[in-house]
Scaffold this motif. Structure first.
Motif, PDB file in Angstrom:
ATOM      1  N   ILE A   8       0.840  -1.205   0.000  1.00 51.38           N
ATOM      2  CA  ILE A   8       0.000   0.000   0.000  1.00 51.38           C
ATOM      3  C   ILE A   8       0.871   1.250   0.000  1.00 51.38           C
ATOM      4  N   LEU A   9       1.917   1.233   0.806  1.00 51.67           N
ATOM      5  CA  LEU A   9       2.850   2.361   0.849  1.00 51.67           C
ATOM      6  C   LEU A   9       3.510   2.562  -0.508  1.00 51.67           C
ATOM      7  N   GLY A  10       3.929   1.470  -1.146  1.00 49.65           N
ATOM      8  CA  GLY A  10       4.539   1.561  -2.470  1.00 49.65           C
ATOM      9  C   GLY A  10       3.576   2.112  -3.501  1.00 49.65           C
ATOM     10  N   ALA A  11       2.331   1.655  -3.455  1.00 52.45           N
ATOM     11  CA  ALA A  11       1.325   2.137  -4.404  1.00 52.45           C
ATOM     12  C   ALA A  11       1.055   3.625  -4.209  1.00 52.45           C
ATOM     13  N   LEU A  12       0.929   4.056  -2.967  1.00 55.62           N
ATOM     14  CA  LEU A  12       0.691   5.474  -2.690  1.00 55.62           C
ATOM     15  C   LEU A  12       1.877   6.334  -3.115  1.00 55.62           C
ATOM     16  N   ALA A  13       3.086   5.889  -2.791  1.00 57.16           N
ATOM     17  CA  ALA A  13       4.280   6.656  -3.153  1.00 57.16           C
ATOM     18  C   ALA A  13       4.447   6.728  -4.664  1.00 57.16           C
ATOM     19  N   GLY A  23       1.920  14.166 -13.988  1.00 60.27           N
ATOM     20  CA  GLY A  23       0.515  14.528 -13.950  1.00 60.27           C
ATOM     21  C   GLY A  23      -0.471  13.384 -13.853  1.00 60.27           C
ATOM     22  N   ARG A  24       0.009  12.130 -13.836  1.00 66.19           N
ATOM     23  CA  ARG A  24      -0.888  10.978 -13.671  1.00 66.19           C
ATOM     24  C   ARG A  24      -0.070   9.808 -13.158  1.00 66.19           C
ATOM     25  N   GLY A  25      -0.762   8.799 -12.664  1.00 68.91           N
ATOM     26  CA  GLY A  25      -0.089   7.618 -12.139  1.00 68.91           C
ATOM     27  C   GLY A  25       0.282   6.645 -13.248  1.00 68.91           C
ATOM     28  N   PHE A  26       0.733   5.458 -12.853  1.00 66.34           N
ATOM     29  CA  PHE A  26       1.184   4.443 -13.797  1.00 66.34           C
ATOM     30  C   PHE A  26       0.323   3.190 -13.768  1.00 66.34           C
ATOM     31  N   GLY A  27      -0.832   3.233 -13.160  1.00 68.52           N
ATOM     32  CA  GLY A  27      -1.622   2.032 -12.943  1.00 68.52           C
ATOM     33  C   GLY A  27      -1.175   1.382 -11.632  1.00 68.52           C
ATOM     34  N   LEU A  28      -1.960   0.462 -11.126  1.00 67.87           N
ATOM     35  CA  LEU A  28      -1.696  -0.108  -9.804  1.00 67.87           C
ATOM     36  C   LEU A  28      -0.338  -0.804  -9.732  1.00 67.87           C
ATOM     37  N   ILE A  32       3.066   0.495  -7.700  1.00 68.74           N
ATOM     38  CA  ILE A  32       3.697  -0.314  -6.660  1.00 68.74           C
ATOM     39  C   ILE A  32       5.185  -0.488  -6.954  1.00 68.74           C
ATOM     40  N   ILE A  33       5.515  -0.782  -8.210  1.00 65.97           N
ATOM     41  CA  ILE A  33       6.926  -0.987  -8.564  1.00 65.97           C
ATOM     42  C   ILE A  33       7.721   0.302  -8.391  1.00 65.97           C
ATOM     43  N   VAL A  34       7.201   1.411  -8.902  1.00 61.38           N
ATOM     44  CA  VAL A  34       7.889   2.698  -8.753  1.00 61.38           C
ATOM     45  C   VAL A  34       8.025   3.063  -7.277  1.00 61.38           C
ATOM     46  N   GLY A  35       6.985   2.824  -6.498  1.00 60.70           N
ATOM     47  CA  GLY A  35       7.020   3.145  -5.069  1.00 60.70           C
ATOM     48  C   GLY A  35       8.003   2.291  -4.297  1.00 60.70           C
ATOM     49  N   ILE A  36       8.083   0.998  -4.604  1.00 58.24           N
ATOM     50  CA  ILE A  36       9.013   0.118  -3.894  1.00 58.24           C
ATOM     51  C   ILE A  36      10.455   0.461  -4.237  1.00 58.24           C
ATOM     52  N   VAL A  37      10.745   0.641  -5.522  1.00 56.33           N
ATOM     53  CA  VAL A  37      12.103   1.031  -5.910  1.00 56.33           C
ATOM     54  C   VAL A  37      12.424   2.417  -5.352  1.00 56.33           C
ATOM     55  N   GLY A  38      11.432   3.292  -5.359  1.00 57.53           N
ATOM     56  CA  GLY A  38      11.620   4.627  -4.789  1.00 57.53           C
ATOM     57  C   GLY A  38      11.855   4.601  -3.296  1.00 57.53           C
TER      58      GLY A  38
END
Length: 79
Positions: A8-13, A23-28, A32-38
């Motif tokens: 959930i934290l990864g998805a939100l981040a 200006g927009r997200g990357f899909g669920l 999650i992948i961008v948030g976890i690596v981030g």
């Protein structure tokens, strides 16, 4: 339970970073992948600067900062 909170934290981040950078997200799954690596990158950056994040909000800020940096670096490489 902590694994679900981590996702959930990864998805939100990832969603926040996507909104900040383009200006927009990357899909669920992308969020999650961008948030976890981030979050990994953010943890490294915060520790290098001597900063610490506590609690869910602190972790979210750290992961979002890391994800924004990740997306910035990817945009530099794509050019």
């Amino acid at each position: 339970m902590s694994f679900i909170v981590f996702l959930i934290l990864g998805a939100l981040a990832g969603w926040l970073a996507g909104n900040i950078m383009k200006g927009r997200g990357f899909g669920l799954l992308g969020n999650i992948i961008v948030g976890i690596v981030g979050s990994v990158l953010g943890g490294f950056l915060f520790s290098a600067l001597g900063l610490q994040a506590f609690g869910f909000i602190g972790s979210l800020i750290m992961a979002t900062v890391g994800a924004v940096v990740l997306l910035f670096l990817i945009s530099l490489i794509k050019r």
